[in-house]
Design an enzyme around this catalytic site. Structure first.
Site, PDB file in Angstrom:
ATOM      1  N   CYS A  85      -0.115  -1.545  13.710  1.00  0.00           N
ATOM      2  CA  CYS A  85       1.140  -2.038  13.147  1.00  0.00           C
ATOM      3  C   CYS A  85       2.367  -1.493  13.879  1.00  0.00           C
ATOM      4  CB  CYS A  85       1.250  -1.664  11.677  1.00  0.00           C
ATOM      5  SG  CYS A  85      -0.203  -2.045  10.695  1.00  0.00           S
ATOM      6  N   HIS A 324       2.095 -10.219   7.104  1.00  0.00           N
ATOM      7  CA  HIS A 324       1.950  -9.094   8.036  1.00  0.00           C
ATOM      8  C   HIS A 324       1.119  -9.499   9.252  1.00  0.00           C
ATOM      9  CE1 HIS A 324       1.577  -5.195   9.644  1.00  0.00           C
ATOM     10  NE2 HIS A 324       0.753  -4.631   8.767  1.00  0.00           N
TER      11      HIS A 324
END
Length: 366
Positions: A85, A324
Site C-alpha cells: 500500500c 483500495h
C-alpha cells in the site's frame, strides 16, 4: 534544490469487477500517464524516468509496460516498485530523490492496480504437494506475527478501545464527504464512462450495523473494498519548474518507517513524525491531510496518534468511500492533495500504512 509536482491526474477508483474489469494494467495506466503529461505541458521525449507502484500484478516491470503503452520513447526504462500500500507514496519520494540529485529532470511517478485482472498466485511445497492458491503473501518470516489484515485491524481496535460504532461512524462520514464533494478540474481522467468514484453512497447507521462481519469489529462497511485504479504525478527539478513557468506544489519531503509487523496500523504515526522532522514542519502547519482508510480503525488511530485536526482530514472522503487499489492508493491520495492545495494553498500531508508494519508519509506545500 526542491522537487515540484506540476501535474497530477488519476482515474476514478472502481471496485473490482466493475467498469474497469476488462482493462489490463497498461490500458488502465497509460491514458492517465498521458493525461498527466498533457496537464504538465511536458512532451514524452522530456521524460527521464517512470516510477510505478504495483502490488498484485504479475511482475515483469509494469512501469516499462505502461510507459511504452503511453507512447513514451524507448529510452524511458521504467522502474517498478512494490511496497504494497505504501508504494504509491514511495514512488513520489523516489522521484524527488532522482530530480534533487540531478540524476533526472522529469520523472512521472505513480501507481496502477487492477484487482479485477490480477493473476492467480500459487504457493508451491517442498514435499511435492499440489500448488495452493493464496491471496496474501507472507510479510514476515514468523507466521505468528503475520496476521490477516482484518484480524490485525480487529486486534488493534481492541488494544486502543476503538469500538465498532466509532469505526462505522467514521465510514459513514467518509461516504457523506465523498458524496458532497466535486472532483477538481483535471483530477480525474474519464475512462470507461467513469468520471468520479462510483462507490460512494448513503451509508446510514442501520445499514452499517447490518454489514457483513469480516472479523470482530471489522465489517464490510468499515473496511475498504478491493478496487481498480491508476494515478500519476509529474515531478520536475527546480530548473524545469522555472523554465516552464509552471504553477505547482513543492514536494518538501517525507519518510517511510517500520513498526511492529503484527500492528501495522501504528506505523503511520511514526512515518508522519519522521516526515515532519525531515521537513522542519509541525503538525499545526498542516492545513489538509489525506490519510488512508484501508480500515476505519487505522485512520482513526492515525489521526489521533499524530494529533491531526479531524476537520482537515479526507475532506472529500477517503478510501472507505472509494475503494483500495493497493499499489495506486498512495498516489491517489497525493493527487487529491495536490489539487486541494492548488485550489486552497497551504501545506498538506499524505499518509498510508502497509502490510508488514510499515508506512509512508509525505508533505507538500503550495
Amino acid at each position: 534544490m526542491t522537487a515540484h509536482i506540476i501535474a497530477a491526474c488519476r482515474s476514478a477508483v472502481v471496485p473490482r469487477g466493475g467498469a474497469f474489469s476488462a482493462l489490463s494494467l497498461d490500458t488502465l495506466g497509460a491514458p492517465v500517464l498521458r493525461a498527466a503529461l498533457l496537464q504538465a505541458g511536458i512532451t514524452p521525449d522530456q521524460v527521464d524516468e517512470v516510477i510505478l507502484s504495483n502490488a498484485i500484478g504479475g511482475g515483469g516491470n509494469p512501469a516499462r509496460l505502461v510507459s511504452l503503452a503511453a507512447g513514451l520513447p524507448d529510452h524511458v526504462a521504467g522502474l517498478s516498485i512494490d511496497r504494497q500500500c505504501a508504494g504509491g507514496l514511495d514512488a513520489l519520494l523516489l522521484a524527488k530523490a532522482l530530480v534533487e540529485s540531478g540524476a533526472a529532470q522529469v520523472v512521472v511517478a505513480g501507481g496502477v492496480e487492477s484487482y479485477s485482472r490480477r493473476p492467480q498466485r500459487l504457493r508451491t511445497f517442498a514435499n511435492g504437494r499440489p500448488p495452493q492458491p493464496y491471496d496474501q503473501p507472507p510479510f514476515t518470516p514468523w507466521p505468528d506475527r503475520d496476521p490477516d489484515m482484518a484480524e490485525a485491524a480487529d486486534k488493534f481496535s481492541e488494544t486502543l478501545d476503538i469500538s465498532r460504532a466509532a469505526q462505522d461512524d467514521w465510514a459513514i462520514r467518509s461516504h457523506e464527504k465523498a458524496l458532497a464533494a466535486t472532483p477538481y478540474d483535471g483530477e480525474i481522467l474519464s475512462l470507461e464512462g467513469q468520471d468520479r468514484d462510483p462507490f460512494a453512497r448513503l451509508l446510514f447507521p442501520a445499514l452499517a450495523a447490518r454489514a457483513k462481519v469480516v472479523c470482530g469489529t471489522i465489517t464490510a462497511a468499515n473496511m475498504a473494498v478491493a478496487a481498480d485504479g491508476a494515478a500519476f504525478c509529474v515531478v520536475v527539478s527546480e530548473q524545469i519548474y522555472r523554465q516552464l513557468g509552471s504553477k505547482g506544489i513543492a514536494l518538501l519531503g517525507g519518510a517511510t518507517r517500520g513498526h511492529a509487523p503484527d500492528m501495522p496500523a501504528l506505523a503511520p504515526v511514526a512515518a508522519i513524525d519522521a516526515a515532519l522532522k525531515t521537513t522542519g514542519m509541525r503538525i499545526c502547519d498542516i492545513t489538509n491531510a489525506e490519510v488512508m482508510e484501508a480500515f476505519a480503525v487505522q485512520a482513526i488511530a492515525c489521526v489521533q496518534g499524530a494529533g491531526l485536526n479531524p476537520a482537515f482530514v479526507n475532506t472529500g472522503g477517503g478510501a472507505l468511500a472509494r475503494g483500495h487499489p493497493i499499489g495506486a492508493s498512495g498516489t491517489i491520495n497525493a493527487v487529491r492533495l495536490y489539487h486541494t492545495l492548488m485550489a486552497e494553498n497551504g501545506t498538506g500531508l499524505a499518509a498510508i500504512a502497509a502490510a508488514g508494519g510499515i508506512a509512508t508519509a509525505l508533505i507538500l506545500t503550495a
